[in-house]
Design a protein around this motif. Structure first.
Motif, PDB file in Angstrom:
ATOM      1  N   THR A 184       0.774  -1.247   0.116  1.00 24.37           N
ATOM      2  CA  THR A 184      -0.066   0.020  -0.176  1.00 24.37           C
ATOM      3  C   THR A 184       1.065   1.289   0.254  1.00 24.37           C
ATOM      4  OG1 THR A 184      -1.705  -1.235   1.266  1.00 24.37           O
ATOM      5  CG2 THR A 184      -1.804   1.268   1.374  1.00 24.37           C
ATOM      6  N   ARG A 190      -6.752   2.202  -5.717  1.00 26.40           N
ATOM      7  CA  ARG A 190      -7.433   1.183  -4.822  1.00 26.40           C
ATOM      8  C   ARG A 190      -8.756   0.781  -5.939  1.00 26.40           C
ATOM      9  NH1 ARG A 190      -4.724   4.308  -1.859  1.00 26.40           N
ATOM     10  NH2 ARG A 190      -3.856   3.663   0.123  1.00 26.40           N
ATOM     11  N   ARG A 194      -9.344  -3.284  -6.911  1.00 19.40           N
ATOM     12  CA  ARG A 194     -10.500  -4.004  -6.869  1.00 19.40           C
ATOM     13  C   ARG A 194     -11.108  -4.684  -8.046  1.00 19.40           C
ATOM     14  NH1 ARG A 194     -11.379   0.807  -3.451  1.00 19.40           N
ATOM     15  NH2 ARG A 194     -11.072   0.364  -1.166  1.00 19.40           N
ATOM     16  N   PHE A 198      -8.210  -7.819  -6.244  1.00 23.09           N
ATOM     17  CA  PHE A 198      -7.304  -7.661  -5.023  1.00 23.09           C
ATOM     18  C   PHE A 198      -8.129  -7.388  -3.753  1.00 23.09           C
ATOM     19  CE2 PHE A 198      -4.154  -7.321  -8.182  1.00 23.09           C
ATOM     20  CZ  PHE A 198      -2.853  -8.102  -7.706  1.00 23.09           C
ATOM     21  N   GLN A 199      -7.915  -7.749  -2.720  1.00 20.95           N
ATOM     22  CA  GLN A 199      -8.366  -7.422  -1.288  1.00 20.95           C
ATOM     23  C   GLN A 199      -7.299  -7.192  -0.532  1.00 20.95           C
ATOM     24  OE1 GLN A 199     -10.366 -11.274  -0.368  1.00 20.95           O
ATOM     25  NE2 GLN A 199     -12.337 -10.587  -1.579  1.00 20.95           N
ATOM     26  N   THR A 200      -7.721  -6.258   0.330  1.00 23.28           N
ATOM     27  CA  THR A 200      -6.685  -5.796   1.494  1.00 23.28           C
ATOM     28  C   THR A 200      -6.361  -6.666   2.648  1.00 23.28           C
ATOM     29  OG1 THR A 200      -8.617  -4.539   2.853  1.00 23.28           O
ATOM     30  CG2 THR A 200      -7.359  -3.403   0.946  1.00 23.28           C
ATOM     31  N   TRP A 205      -2.316  -5.564  -0.684  1.00 27.89           N
ATOM     32  CA  TRP A 205      -3.513  -5.696  -1.399  1.00 27.89           C
ATOM     33  C   TRP A 205      -2.867  -7.291  -1.785  1.00 27.89           C
ATOM     34  CZ3 TRP A 205      -7.984  -3.073  -2.394  1.00 27.89           C
ATOM     35  CH2 TRP A 205      -8.094  -1.881  -1.685  1.00 27.89           C
TER      36      TRP A 205
END
Length: 209
Positions: A184, A190, A194, A198-200, A205
């Motif tokens: 990040t 962001r 998405r 990708f996910q946090t 990510w």
């Protein structure tokens, strides 16, 4: 009323001229399309038929290209992902040519370090015979890759061709990755991540392949 019409005519002319200064293909087409629509209507209103015909033709040309660009933006027959070695001469040429733009968007990336480190997998994204983007992934072991560079030429930035590396994930899997991660940072897009799946997770990510 005539003054208002003249102002609208000037707006159309300004849009057409302004569109010629745009680096992004999609932005250029939309601005040129809008300007030529206004110019066509203006010239028809005042019965200036040669210019009405010219601008009408420009409207049709822009409509064709906008339709084609939107149709092809997710087409795997148009955009290809080529796995190349980090020291590939053409890759190094692309990175050197666009070094200033790359540094502005991802200042932590170092092309020289990449060429000397065998732990990186590199991918060229092409459209026809033109390289439009580069993705570089550092192998962190255990099937995990850290994306150090995801860069696209300004002309193609509206099309996010990086998706062809992540979406099907064939190239990444063939390189031995089961998961890719991105650190990040402030300049990170962001919404783009998405869309790429990708996910946090913590400070990174993550996308499972």
């Amino acid at each position: 009323m005539q003054t208002v019409i003249e102002i609208i005519g000037w707006v159309g002319s300004i849009l057409i001229v302004w569109s010629l200064t745009q680096a992004r293909v999609l932005r250029f087409r939309w601005m040129n399309f809008a300007g030529s629509v206004i110019a066509t209507a203006y010239n028809v209103l005042f019965e200036i038929w040669p210019f009405a015909a010219m601008n009408g033709a420009i409207v049709i040309i822009n409509a064709y290209w906008l339709t084609r660009l939107y149709r092809e933006r997710h087409d795997t027959d148009v955009y290809k992902v080529l796995a190349v070695g980090p020291e590939d001469p053409f890759l190094q040429h692309v990175l050197a040519t666009h070094a200033q733009d790359i540094a502005a968007h991802q200042p932590s990336f170092a092309a020289r370090a990449m060429s000397q480190d065998g732990r990186r997998a590199t991918f060229l994204i092409t459209r026809g015979d033109e390289a439009v983007g580069v993705v570089a992934v550092r192998n962190e072991g255990a099937g995990t890759g850290l994306v150090e560079l995801d860069w696209v030429k300004p002309r193609f930035r509206d099309f996010t061709p990086g998706e062809f590396v992540y979406r099907d994930s064939g190239a990444l899997k063939q390189a031995g990755f089961r998961r890719v991660e991105i650190d990040t940072h402030e300049a990170l897009d962001r919404e783009y991540l998405r869309r790429m799946g990708f996910q946090t997770r913590g400070t990174r990510w993550v996308r499972e392949l």
